[in-house]
Design a protein around this motif. Structure first.
Motif, PDB file in Angstrom:
ATOM      1  N   MET A   1     -30.981   4.373 -80.611  1.00 16.96           N
ATOM      2  CA  MET A   1     -31.027   2.932 -80.355  1.00 16.96           C
ATOM      3  C   MET A   1     -31.843   2.242 -81.457  1.00 16.96           C
ATOM      4  O   MET A   1     -31.458   1.208 -81.982  1.00 16.96           O
ATOM      5  CB  MET A   1     -31.670   2.653 -78.988  1.00 16.96           C
ATOM      6  CG  MET A   1     -30.841   3.126 -77.818  1.00 16.96           C
ATOM      7  SD  MET A   1     -29.267   2.235 -77.752  1.00 16.96           S
ATOM      8  CE  MET A   1     -28.182   3.491 -77.130  1.00 16.96           C
ATOM      9  N   THR A   2     -33.005   2.842 -81.791  1.00 11.76           N
ATOM     10  CA  THR A   2     -33.864   2.240 -82.815  1.00 11.76           C
ATOM     11  C   THR A   2     -33.154   2.232 -84.161  1.00 11.76           C
ATOM     12  O   THR A   2     -33.158   1.222 -84.865  1.00 11.76           O
ATOM     13  CB  THR A   2     -35.173   3.044 -82.944  1.00 11.76           C
ATOM     14  OG1 THR A   2     -35.593   3.413 -81.634  1.00 11.76           O
ATOM     15  CG2 THR A   2     -36.245   2.229 -83.596  1.00 11.76           C
ATOM     16  N   SER A   3     -32.516   3.342 -84.496  1.00 12.15           N
ATOM     17  CA  SER A   3     -31.913   3.388 -85.825  1.00 12.15           C
ATOM     18  C   SER A   3     -30.748   2.404 -85.917  1.00 12.15           C
ATOM     19  O   SER A   3     -30.542   1.772 -86.951  1.00 12.15           O
ATOM     20  CB  SER A   3     -31.515   4.821 -86.184  1.00 12.15           C
ATOM     21  OG  SER A   3     -30.157   5.021 -85.988  1.00 12.15           O
ATOM     22  N   MET A   4     -30.008   2.224 -84.809  1.00 14.20           N
ATOM     23  CA  MET A   4     -28.944   1.217 -84.826  1.00 14.20           C
ATOM     24  C   MET A   4     -29.534  -0.170 -85.018  1.00 14.20           C
ATOM     25  O   MET A   4     -28.989  -0.990 -85.761  1.00 14.20           O
ATOM     26  CB  MET A   4     -28.145   1.261 -83.519  1.00 14.20           C
ATOM     27  CG  MET A   4     -27.212   2.449 -83.420  1.00 14.20           C
ATOM     28  SD  MET A   4     -25.907   2.210 -82.199  1.00 14.20           S
ATOM     29  CE  MET A   4     -26.815   2.196 -80.681  1.00 14.20           C
ATOM     30  N   ALA A   5     -30.675  -0.433 -84.337  1.00 11.94           N
ATOM     31  CA  ALA A   5     -31.288  -1.760 -84.423  1.00 11.94           C
ATOM     32  C   ALA A   5     -31.804  -2.047 -85.828  1.00 11.94           C
ATOM     33  O   ALA A   5     -31.921  -3.204 -86.225  1.00 11.94           O
ATOM     34  CB  ALA A   5     -32.410  -1.886 -83.410  1.00 11.94           C
ATOM     35  N   PHE A   6     -32.114  -1.000 -86.593  1.00  7.99           N
ATOM     36  CA  PHE A   6     -32.536  -1.222 -87.980  1.00  7.99           C
ATOM     37  C   PHE A   6     -31.331  -1.430 -88.901  1.00  7.99           C
ATOM     38  O   PHE A   6     -31.429  -2.096 -89.917  1.00  7.99           O
ATOM     39  CB  PHE A   6     -33.349  -0.020 -88.492  1.00  7.99           C
ATOM     40  CG  PHE A   6     -34.817  -0.120 -88.200  1.00  7.99           C
ATOM     41  CD1 PHE A   6     -35.582  -1.114 -88.796  1.00  7.99           C
ATOM     42  CD2 PHE A   6     -35.431   0.763 -87.330  1.00  7.99           C
ATOM     43  CE1 PHE A   6     -36.930  -1.219 -88.529  1.00  7.99           C
ATOM     44  CE2 PHE A   6     -36.787   0.670 -87.060  1.00  7.99           C
ATOM     45  CZ  PHE A   6     -37.544  -0.323 -87.661  1.00  7.99           C
ATOM     46  N   GLN A   7     -30.191  -0.804 -88.520  1.00  5.92           N
ATOM     47  CA  GLN A   7     -29.054  -0.817 -89.447  1.00  5.92           C
ATOM     48  C   GLN A   7     -28.263  -2.115 -89.474  1.00  5.92           C
ATOM     49  O   GLN A   7     -27.903  -2.591 -90.540  1.00  5.92           O
ATOM     50  CB  GLN A   7     -28.091   0.321 -89.096  1.00  5.92           C
ATOM     51  CG  GLN A   7     -28.513   1.660 -89.647  1.00  5.92           C
ATOM     52  CD  GLN A   7     -27.707   2.786 -89.026  1.00  5.92           C
ATOM     53  OE1 GLN A   7     -26.559   2.608 -88.638  1.00  5.92           O
ATOM     54  NE2 GLN A   7     -28.318   3.946 -88.922  1.00  5.92           N
ATOM     55  N   PHE A   8     -27.947  -2.673 -88.278  1.00  2.00           N
ATOM     56  CA  PHE A   8     -26.956  -3.739 -88.313  1.00  2.00           C
ATOM     57  C   PHE A   8     -27.435  -5.123 -88.750  1.00  2.00           C
ATOM     58  O   PHE A   8     -26.618  -5.902 -89.241  1.00  2.00           O
ATOM     59  CB  PHE A   8     -26.176  -3.811 -86.986  1.00  2.00           C
ATOM     60  CG  PHE A   8     -26.913  -4.380 -85.820  1.00  2.00           C
ATOM     61  CD1 PHE A   8     -27.062  -5.753 -85.706  1.00  2.00           C
ATOM     62  CD2 PHE A   8     -27.425  -3.569 -84.822  1.00  2.00           C
ATOM     63  CE1 PHE A   8     -27.725  -6.293 -84.623  1.00  2.00           C
ATOM     64  CE2 PHE A   8     -28.093  -4.106 -83.747  1.00  2.00           C
ATOM     65  CZ  PHE A   8     -28.243  -5.475 -83.648  1.00  2.00           C
TER      66      PHE A   8
ATOM     67  N   ALA B   1     -42.353  -4.658 -84.085  1.00  2.00           N
ATOM     68  CA  ALA B   1     -43.330  -5.457 -83.345  1.00  2.00           C
ATOM     69  C   ALA B   1     -43.059  -5.233 -81.870  1.00  2.00           C
ATOM     70  O   ALA B   1     -41.923  -5.424 -81.427  1.00  2.00           O
ATOM     71  CB  ALA B   1     -43.188  -6.934 -83.704  1.00  2.00           C
ATOM     72  N   LEU B   2     -44.054  -4.778 -81.122  1.00  2.00           N
ATOM     73  CA  LEU B   2     -43.898  -4.429 -79.702  1.00  2.00           C
ATOM     74  C   LEU B   2     -42.735  -3.457 -79.522  1.00  2.00           C
ATOM     75  O   LEU B   2     -41.964  -3.554 -78.581  1.00  2.00           O
ATOM     76  CB  LEU B   2     -43.640  -5.683 -78.858  1.00  2.00           C
ATOM     77  CG  LEU B   2     -44.661  -6.819 -78.966  1.00  2.00           C
ATOM     78  CD1 LEU B   2     -44.159  -8.057 -78.232  1.00  2.00           C
ATOM     79  CD2 LEU B   2     -46.004  -6.368 -78.405  1.00  2.00           C
ATOM     80  N   GLY B   3     -42.573  -2.567 -80.474  1.00  2.00           N
ATOM     81  CA  GLY B   3     -41.507  -1.576 -80.370  1.00  2.00           C
ATOM     82  C   GLY B   3     -40.138  -2.077 -80.792  1.00  2.00           C
ATOM     83  O   GLY B   3     -39.170  -1.333 -80.802  1.00  2.00           O
ATOM     84  N   ILE B   4     -40.038  -3.378 -81.108  1.00  2.00           N
ATOM     85  CA  ILE B   4     -38.739  -3.915 -81.531  1.00  2.00           C
ATOM     86  C   ILE B   4     -38.705  -3.985 -83.057  1.00  2.00           C
ATOM     87  O   ILE B   4     -39.598  -4.552 -83.675  1.00  2.00           O
ATOM     88  CB  ILE B   4     -38.509  -5.325 -80.950  1.00  2.00           C
ATOM     89  CG1 ILE B   4     -38.691  -5.296 -79.433  1.00  2.00           C
ATOM     90  CG2 ILE B   4     -37.111  -5.835 -81.307  1.00  2.00           C
ATOM     91  CD1 ILE B   4     -38.737  -6.669 -78.815  1.00  2.00           C
ATOM     92  N   PRO B   5     -37.646  -3.424 -83.673  1.00  2.00           N
ATOM     93  CA  PRO B   5     -37.570  -3.452 -85.140  1.00  2.00           C
ATOM     94  C   PRO B   5     -37.585  -4.877 -85.685  1.00  2.00           C
ATOM     95  O   PRO B   5     -36.909  -5.765 -85.144  1.00  2.00           O
ATOM     96  CB  PRO B   5     -36.227  -2.780 -85.434  1.00  2.00           C
ATOM     97  CG  PRO B   5     -35.944  -1.961 -84.236  1.00  2.00           C
ATOM     98  CD  PRO B   5     -36.549  -2.678 -83.076  1.00  2.00           C
ATOM     99  N   ALA B   6     -38.331  -5.094 -86.766  1.00  2.00           N
ATOM    100  CA  ALA B   6     -38.445  -6.432 -87.350  1.00  2.00           C
ATOM    101  C   ALA B   6     -37.093  -7.036 -87.759  1.00  2.00           C
ATOM    102  O   ALA B   6     -36.857  -8.222 -87.514  1.00  2.00           O
ATOM    103  CB  ALA B   6     -39.402  -6.396 -88.546  1.00  2.00           C
TER     104      ALA B   6
END
Lengths: 342, 328
Positions: A59-66, A185-190
């Motif tokens: 989930m994190t890596s997807m949130a960094f990619q798109f 930030a708070l676990g959410i990718p910038a």
């Protein structure tokens, strides 16, 4: 209650009707159909590789990619709403990244990263605004077809980037430069936060401001917009300036994630951005499109590519599936069997 | 003959002449048979692509998938002939390539003509599909040993000679194919009813339909024809390069369309000439091959092409806008 639920016969028709109603309402709109597709793709990928696809790491890596190409798709969307297109977004992103990177590498000494970073971002944004203004003048004041104006200007922006760097990458940034692309930030990718803010902002501009109404009105019927005394030239220039600014922002995310800037980064993002906008229900001839559709399209694409990646499908198969998905959605959206299209 | 200064063809021809004059001034060796054959060689594949793109633009559509059709065709043909039919002569390889190209073009044709989907979106999708399918299921490695037929074609020359300074020059036989494509396309556009119908649907689909033109049939022909030309260009590209590299060609599509538009074709359909297309291709090839001769470093190539596109399309657009403003 729980007994009746377990033996749910009496509830079934009402529940079924409610569900069917909700589903048919959802399927009636482009965004609704897209939401259903996004959920189906997500469920399918989860079923295919549950322990890996549903992992926090994925989930994190997807949130960094798109976010980087999603921001480019937002830029594409605002120009498409006017019936135009911006083929120069990747050129603008790379040129502003190179300007920012040059400032970072030449001015940043040890320790004073933040001030130089702010200066670099401001310069990149200025490049994006200027490039957008150039496009806007070509399209609005000189009357060039947007597809040609931005094809030509895109070559110029990329060309300047190549000529000034000799085609090689600019690298060696202070640590602070990694912030926008790699921190949380708070676990959410910038990058995700940035994309979220930009998506909300673009959506508000399109739906809650006079500029947004004029823009969509012009896209739906340029002649009517002219007779409604809209200053079309000023409106179009602002559209391309907005697109340029969004492209420069995407360039900053790419630069931070790659920790370098180069004239030919993200060359595949151009067609991807067009594809996402169209997949998101934006009418390429102008007049209709919603940011929520673009967000759903981006998520669908990312679920698909991450999921396929996990089950060992090559990048090239992704390209195949993206193309197939685009055509499939177009058929679902526009083709009605038995009705001859005029 | 009166010269029409408002036409794109005139503008492009002037730029070409100016470019050649500058090049000849800075390097007298520029005006040589070797330069000419180099330029003609550079225009072979581009010219076929551009002719196809012109027909689509005249019909009011746009096709960005033709480079993927060409790459797919050359790769699959080379593989197929190597594996199953190494005895196939060169003209057989070309015919097979044109057939594969036409088959891929018919996929575009079904989506556009039969289902009525927008041309840009369809061909953007099929570009990814053709390329993705080839790289996923057919292969990603270069084929360095081409089948005998294609190798034989790769060695065929129309002209071969030696300069005074001892360097060799030659013109590939595929140049004749480009000439043939231009002549056949000219005949279709200007000597057949089908050609008039292509112009008519590009001008106005609705009017064309009301005078009884089978719009779907004409569109179907256009996309199959472009696919066929792309297949031919693919085979020629591989034969001349003596290798079938699946990563070649894709990425050229927008430059080709730019060359055609420089020559005066309109994206809105109904307008376009082969003379303009040939001139547009000539200018792009000239800039690609000889920019350095007039003292501009090759790193500025893309800036130059971009500026030419803006100039070539901007002047007529600006004139049209001024004329419209005067009329209003």
């Amino acid at each position: 209650m729980s007994g009746r639920m377990a033996n749910s016969r009496p509830l079934t028709p009402a529940l079924g009707r409610a569900l069917a109603g909700a589903l048919s309402r959802a399927l009636a709109s482009t965004e609704g159909r897209l939401a259903v597709i996004a959920v189906l793709v997500f469920l399918f990928m989860s079923a295919l590789a549950p322990e890996r696809f549903l992992s926090l790491q994925n989930m994190t890596s997807m949130a960094f990619q798109f976010p980087e190409f999603a921001i480019l798709a937002l830029a594409m969307t605002v120009t498409m709403l006017t019936g135009g297109i911006d083929l120069s977004v990747v050129g603008i992103a790379n040129l502003s990244a190179i300007v920012a990177a040059t400032i970072l590498t030449t001015l940043a000494g040890p320790g004073d990263g933040v001030a130089v970073l702010a200066l670099a971002y401001a310069a990149a944004l200025a490049v994006g605004l200027a490039a957008g203004l150039f496009n806007g003048v070509l399209v609005a004041s000189l009357g060039l077809p947007p597809i040609l104006a931005t094809l030509g200007s895109g070559l110029i922006f990329t060309g300047i980037a190549i000529a000034t760097t000799g085609g090689s990458a600019v690298m060696g940034f202070p640590p602070a430069a990694a912030w926008i692309g790699n921190s949380t930030a708070l676990g959410i990718p910038a990058p995700l936060i940035l994309f979220g803010l930009l998506a909300v902002a673009v959506s508000l501009v399109l739906t809650r401001t006079a500029f947004g109404v004029k823009l969509r009105m012009y896209g739906a019927n340029p002649l009517a917009a002219r007779f409604a005394a809209i200053d079309i030239d000023a409106m179009l220039i602002r559209v391309y300036v907005l697109s340029g600014a969004l492209a420069a922002t995407a360039g900053m995310v790419v630069m931070s994630r790659a920790n370098s800037a180069k004239a030919d980064y993200g060359s595949s993002y151009l067609l991807l951005a067009v594809l996402i906008a169209v997949l998101g229900g934006v009418n390429p001839y102008g007049g209709y499109g919603r940011v929520i559709g673009v967000v759903l399209a981006v998520l669908t694409m990312q679920f698909l590519s991450s999921g396929l990646n996990m089950i060992g499908v090559s990048n090239f198969a992704r390209e195949l599936i993206w193309g197939g998905l685009l055509i499939f959605v177009m058929i679902v959206n526009t083709w009605r069997p038995g009705r001859r299209r005029s | 003959m009166r010269i029409d200064w408002t036409r794109n063809e005139t503008l492009v021809a002037l730029v070409i002449l100016g470019f050649c004059a500058l090049a000849a001034l800075s390097d007298p060796g520029f005006l040589s048979v070797a330069t000419l054959t180099d330029l003609l060689r550079g225009g072979i594949v581009l010219g076929i692509f551009a002719t196809g793109a012109l027909v689509v633009l005249i019909s009011g559509g746009i096709d960005v998938s033709f480079t993927a059709v060409a790459a797919f065709t050359m790769y699959v043909t080379a593989m197929l002939l190597n594996a199953a039919m190494p005895w196939m002569p060169w003209w057989g390889a070309i015919a097979l390539g044109m057939a594969i190209g036409a088959a891929l073009g018919s996929i575009n044709a079904v989506l556009i003509a039969v289902m009525g989907l927008p041309t840009l979106i369809v061909t953007l999708g099929t570009l990814s599909i053709f390329r993705g399918f080839m790289l996923t299921f057919v292969g990603q490695k270069q084929i360095t040993t081409l089948p005998p037929g294609m190798r034989e074609f790769g060695r065929m020359m129309v002209i071969r000679g030696e300069n005074a300074d001892g360097s060799f020059y030659s013109l590939h036989a595929a140049f004749l194919a480009t000439v043939a494509v231009i002549v056949v396309t000219w005949a279709i556009l200007h000597r057949t009813m089908l050609g008039r119908q292509i112009f008519a649907i590009g001008g106005s689909v609705e009017s064309a339909r009301r005078i009884g033109i089978d719009v779907r049939g004409v569109q179907f022909f256009v996309y199959v024809y472009v696919g066929m030309l792309a297949g031919l260009a693919g085979i020629i590209h591989a034969s001349m390069a003596r290798v079938a590299n699946p990563f070649d060609l894709v990425g050229l599509e927008l430059s080709v369309i730019a060359a055609v538009v420089l020559g005066g074709a309109r994206l809105s359909g109904g307008h376009g000439t082969l003379t303009g297309t040939v001139l547009g291709v000539a200018l792009i090839v000239l800039v690609r091959n000889s920019l350095v001769v007039i003292g501009i470093p090759t790193t500025w190539q893309s800036v130059t092409i971009g500026a030419l596109i803006l100039l070539g399309t901007g002047l007529p657009a600006w004139q049209a806008k001024r004329a419209a403003a005067r009329a209003a």
